[in-house]
Design a protein around this motif. Structure first.
Motif, PDB file in Angstrom:
ATOM      1  N   UNK A  82       0.843  -1.203   0.000  1.00 55.09           N
ATOM      2  CA  UNK A  82       0.000   0.000   0.000  1.00 55.09           C
ATOM      3  C   UNK A  82       0.880   1.256   0.000  1.00 55.09           C
ATOM      4  N   UNK A  83       1.889   1.233   0.841  1.00 56.44           N
ATOM      5  CA  UNK A  83       2.817   2.369   0.934  1.00 56.44           C
ATOM      6  C   UNK A  83       3.502   2.592  -0.426  1.00 56.44           C
ATOM      7  N   UNK A  84       3.975   1.510  -1.034  1.00 55.97           N
ATOM      8  CA  UNK A  84       4.659   1.627  -2.327  1.00 55.97           C
ATOM      9  C   UNK A  84       3.698   2.121  -3.403  1.00 55.97           C
ATOM     10  N   UNK A  85       2.446   1.700  -3.301  1.00 57.89           N
ATOM     11  CA  UNK A  85       1.442   2.176  -4.265  1.00 57.89           C
ATOM     12  C   UNK A  85       1.301   3.700  -4.183  1.00 57.89           C
ATOM     13  N   UNK A  86       1.247   4.223  -2.968  1.00 59.61           N
ATOM     14  CA  UNK A  86       1.132   5.681  -2.803  1.00 59.61           C
ATOM     15  C   UNK A  86       2.379   6.389  -3.348  1.00 59.61           C
ATOM     16  N   UNK A  87       3.541   5.827  -3.031  1.00 61.15           N
ATOM     17  CA  UNK A  87       4.794   6.449  -3.494  1.00 61.15           C
ATOM     18  C   UNK A  87       4.867   6.418  -5.023  1.00 61.15           C
ATOM     19  N   UNK A  97      -0.487   9.090  -5.363  1.00 58.51           N
ATOM     20  CA  UNK A  97      -1.799   9.180  -4.727  1.00 58.51           C
ATOM     21  C   UNK A  97      -1.667   9.119  -3.206  1.00 58.51           C
ATOM     22  N   UNK A  98      -2.737   9.468  -2.546  1.00 54.44           N
ATOM     23  CA  UNK A  98      -2.754   9.369  -1.084  1.00 54.44           C
ATOM     24  C   UNK A  98      -4.052   8.687  -0.662  1.00 54.44           C
ATOM     25  N   UNK A 120      -2.215  -3.283  10.405  1.00 56.31           N
ATOM     26  CA  UNK A 120      -1.979  -2.581   9.142  1.00 56.31           C
ATOM     27  C   UNK A 120      -2.281  -1.090   9.297  1.00 56.31           C
ATOM     28  N   UNK A 121      -3.400  -0.805   9.900  1.00 58.71           N
ATOM     29  CA  UNK A 121      -3.800   0.568  10.157  1.00 58.71           C
ATOM     30  C   UNK A 121      -2.719   1.322  10.921  1.00 58.71           C
ATOM     31  N   UNK A 129       0.678   7.495   6.672  1.00 55.21           N
ATOM     32  CA  UNK A 129      -0.526   7.331   5.849  1.00 55.21           C
ATOM     33  C   UNK A 129      -1.720   6.965   6.726  1.00 55.21           C
ATOM     34  N   UNK A 130      -2.682   7.846   6.793  1.00 51.01           N
ATOM     35  CA  UNK A 130      -3.865   7.586   7.608  1.00 51.01           C
ATOM     36  C   UNK A 130      -4.983   7.044   6.711  1.00 51.01           C
ATOM     37  N   UNK A 131      -5.105   5.721   6.654  1.00 53.26           N
ATOM     38  CA  UNK A 131      -6.135   5.132   5.783  1.00 53.26           C
ATOM     39  C   UNK A 131      -7.395   4.795   6.565  1.00 53.26           C
ATOM     40  N   UNK A 132      -7.349   5.057   7.874  1.00 52.72           N
ATOM     41  CA  UNK A 132      -8.389   4.596   8.791  1.00 52.72           C
ATOM     42  C   UNK A 132      -9.830   4.710   8.320  1.00 52.72           C
TER      43      UNK A 132
END
Lengths: 341, 341
Positions: free
Chosen positions: A216-221, A225-226, A246-247, A255-258
């Protein structure tokens, strides 16, 4: 044509569209909170066969053939099928596919197989190599229990962090289509195998969480996107404990995906009334939750953009007996809603 | 950019090149007729580990890391790795890959996995999605025997049609490259699952032969090529009986491949002196025969054009116990030699 961006992501430019999906689930899944979203709810977990393995295979066959039918296509129109399951040597899938006249790529990524197959199916369309490709996976509570844990008859007690393998199969049809009402795949972020030394095979959420975080982190980088770019970020089957890990880990990474974060395994059952402990798991879990719940909400425009991140624990009973830790992997696929008619 | 032609074939236009390969084999394979072609011959089938499963994983790790080293690249340069093996839940591959920092797609096609991974790796380069992709598979005699048949200690007698699982791993690096000296992939013909009702798990060559015939025939139909367009047509591991069946069935379909037809399983061992019955088998068989013998002869221009057709029997011990027949699958990849310098 798609291009590789960042470290692990392909940006798709031709908008391979998911024009239809089918979700087939077992009785227990049909009694859960997502009941109304599933296409077919079985009343018999054996589905009229004489073994759980054959039942699983027949469920996948049903999901795939229904998908072809709903798209008003025939087997001959499908260029490729990408699929997999949890059974040794992928027999649920192979035995389902032998009745279909479709070129076949077998995949194994444990419970990450749904986004693995969705990734490759999308890329076949994106590359111009195919017009219609099916991505599918299945799992079955009873075939998984006796293969990975104990025969059901043994009646073993379950750990609170244990998960409940979903009985079901999801199937998706990817198509090169100009019909803009259908959702399409925009990014594919492929995971690496991550092993943080977890050894408890009854706590797979913890084993898979670092892989989900990494992808998920790599996807944002990679994409720039955020979290706020997505209406839903859905992991596959981390369950309630893995979801919380994960949260928390993503929060520590900034990254706050909560608010937009769900886990398919935590959604599919009602933990309070269904005795499913940490939640659902299995190849079929993210397959049916996406094919049912998420896809239908994309179609109805309730959702505009989704990141699906199926997560797999790459252990075997043999590797556990040999004292190995549990590696995990997660693949992310970004899906954008179609236009309103 | 590649296009789908005929029913099951993609014609690749950008010439994804195999710039280097590595073959790692066990002691017995190193004593066979192809000895001089293998890069690394182990003297210890455990490769310094304490289990055959860990040994298999370490052999694949060696094949992959050597390939990266020979290409003068680092792990970070490799965009994707496609790989698989015969162990339940693909642990040989997953545990090899967890030590590598490379996005990973796990595949299972039994012994067809080598051309399955080579197909998808080539298409990732063809589609413009990646610059460097590794395709790899492994198998190990002792891990396969105890998983699929009997513990070695049992000393069971072997049927004359039984095959000998190859201990080894082959790894290939596909690259988007302008260097015309290297062989390149021109066609990918993906197989369907074929089941002609064979039930004898000790005669897998017979179970896989119809799948090989179907894919080879479709390759000729789709591409307009004929047997004489190839210097070698190599099936994966049909062994001597399966090879003869394939030869005969193709002849009945009007294709005489006899003169240029080899089977990797029939080539790797000397049946007269090595007591390997019908020949070699396993994911590693076509992997090391291609990575060693065939690739080196392509590089030295002794071969100009090869059709590699790895073949898989999609059974499991459970499916056999449940009275199922044995489905087979075969994937074909056409490889053209590079130009002379």
């Amino acid at each position: 044509m798609g291009i590789h961006i960042g470290k692990q992501t392909i940006k798709l430019d031709t908008r391979p569209r998911i024009i239809t999906t089918t979700s087939v689930v077992g009785k227990k899944e049909g009694e859960g909170p997502l009941n109304e979203y599933f296409d077919i709810v079985l009343q018999d977990d054996l589905n009229g066969t004489d073994s759980y393995e054959k039942a699983e295979s027949s469920i996948m066959y049903k999901a795939v053939t229904e998908t072809i039918k709903k798209a008003r296509l025939s087997e001959e129109d499908i260029d490729y099928l990408f699929g997999g399951d949890l059974l040794n040597q992928l027999t649920a899938t192979s035995f389902a596919v032998r009745k279909l006249n479709i070129p076949f790529f077998g995949l194994y990524g444990a419970c990450s197989t749904m986004t693995e197959s969705l990734s490759l199916a999308s890329l076949m369309v994106e590359g111009g190599f195919a017009n219609n490709v099916i991505a599918t996976t299945s799992s079955h509570f009873s075939s998984a229990e006796r293969q990975f844990r104990f025969p059901l008859e043994y009646g073993s007690q379950r750990n609170p962090t244990a998960q409940w393998t979903v009985t079901g199969s999801g199937s998706m049809l990817l198509q090169k289509s100009e019909d803009t009402q259908y959702p399409y795949v925009s990014y594919v972020t492929t995971g690496k195998v991550k092993d943080y030394g977890i050894v408890d095979a009854n706590n797979m959420g913890a084993a898979m969480a670092p892989a989900a975080v990494d992808t998920i982190k790599q996807h944002f980088i990679d994409t720039g996107r955020s979290p706020k770019d997505y209406d839903i970020i859905a992991t596959g089957d981390l369950g309630i404990y893995g979801r919380n890990i994960t949260n928390q880990l993503l929060l520590e990474c900034g990254y706050d995906i909560g608010k937009r974060y769900i886990d398919c395994g935590a959604e599919i059952f009602d933990q309070n009334t269904q005795d499913t402990l940490a939640g659902g798991s299995g190849c079929g879990c993210s397959a049916v939750v996406f094919s049912g719940y998420i896809f239908k909400r994309l179609l109805s425009k309730q959702l505009k953009r989704v990141l699906l991140v199926s997560t797999g624990a790459l252990l075997s009973p043999t590797s556990t007996l040999q004292g190995e830790t549990i590696p995990g992997i997660a693949h992310a696929v970004a899906i954008e809603g179609g236009e309103s008619k």
